[in-house]
Design a protein around this motif. Structure first.
Motif, PDB file in Angstrom:
ATOM      1  N   GLY A 138      12.678  43.452  88.514  1.00  0.00           N
ATOM      2  CA  GLY A 138      13.268  44.428  89.410  1.00  0.00           C
ATOM      3  C   GLY A 138      14.771  44.293  89.455  1.00  0.00           C
ATOM      4  N   ARG A 139      15.271  43.443  90.327  1.00  0.00           N
ATOM      5  CA  ARG A 139      16.712  43.252  90.442  1.00  0.00           C
ATOM      6  C   ARG A 139      17.246  42.179  89.510  1.00  0.00           C
ATOM      7  N   GLU A 140      16.362  41.386  88.925  1.00  0.00           N
ATOM      8  CA  GLU A 140      16.836  40.277  88.112  1.00  0.00           C
ATOM      9  C   GLU A 140      15.834  39.960  87.021  1.00  0.00           C
ATOM     10  N   SER A 184      20.981  38.462  86.903  1.00  0.00           N
ATOM     11  CA  SER A 184      20.963  39.923  87.032  1.00  0.00           C
ATOM     12  C   SER A 184      21.379  40.602  85.737  1.00  0.00           C
TER      13      SER A 184
END
Length: 209
Positions: A164-166, A184
């Motif tokens: 997702g974010r990372e 990230s």
């Protein structure tokens, strides 16, 4: 929980009460248990194998191994300054690397790894233990930075899991084991990257892994 608190006991014992719940419900119930704890005003002993749960819910954390207390402290203390290698592993320091101490100045140590890898760390035990010889460096995946920096070393990305974010990476270095890196930055298997980590986040313990 309702049956346990209805008699208003002075002490409540909870043994992994959230272990069979899905992730969303676990988070909701953590908040509800904290609310009940504050409303009751009594002590609660809460047993868990989930470090995130322990950090989120506890006023004081007691880490035990084989019935022996390893460390007692606030969540912040136990997370940032684990007293032993076992506590560090429990608190998410997934990278445990055998190293040699090249230099020691108090608790500031310079470490030598396979293939000439050198990086700095912070000793977690008495300074004389770090004057020479075998040691172990523990590093959290999210503390490793991708990019050139002081004492950065080369690595190759073996796997990259998108979250997702990372990304959670497994990277190959001169160390025998793969290192876990959380970043990230979007990278793909086969990419060549350089890694560095702040010395205060490389925790060094005497002895062997």
């Amino acid at each position: 929980i309702a049956r346990a608190i209805v008699i208003e006991p002075p002490l409540i014992l909870m043994d992994e009460p959230l272990s069979n719940l899905d992730a969303k419900l676990r988070i909701e119930m953590r908040s509800e248990i904290r609310r009940i704890h504050r409303a009751q005003g009594c002590s609660t002993v809460y047993v868990t194998h989930d470090q995130d749960e322990a950090l989120a819910m506890a006023d004081r954390v007691v880490v035990m191994k084989l019935g022996v207390v390893q460390q007692v402290g606030t969540p912040q203390e136990v997370f940032a300054r684990p007293a032993t290698l076992d506590v560090a592993r429990f608190m998410g320091y997934r990278n445990v690397l055998p190293v040699q101490v090249a230099e020691a100045n108090g608790l500031a140590v310079t470490l030598q790894g396979p293939g000439g890898i050198r990086f700095a760390g912070t000793g977690m035990e008495a300074a004389p233990l770090f004057q020479a010889g075998q040691a172990v460096a523990a590093i959290r995946p999210d503390e490793i930075e991708i990019g050139d920096g002081p004492l950065a070393f080369a690595s190759t990305v073996e796997t990259a899991e998108y979250g997702g974010r990372e990304w959670l990476l497994q990277v190959k270095t001169a160390f025998d084991d793969l290192l876990y890196v959380r970043t990230s930055r979007a990278v793909t298997p086969g990419d060549q990257v350089r890694l560095s980590v702040p010395p205060e986040r490389v925790l060094v313990y005497a002895g062997e892994a």
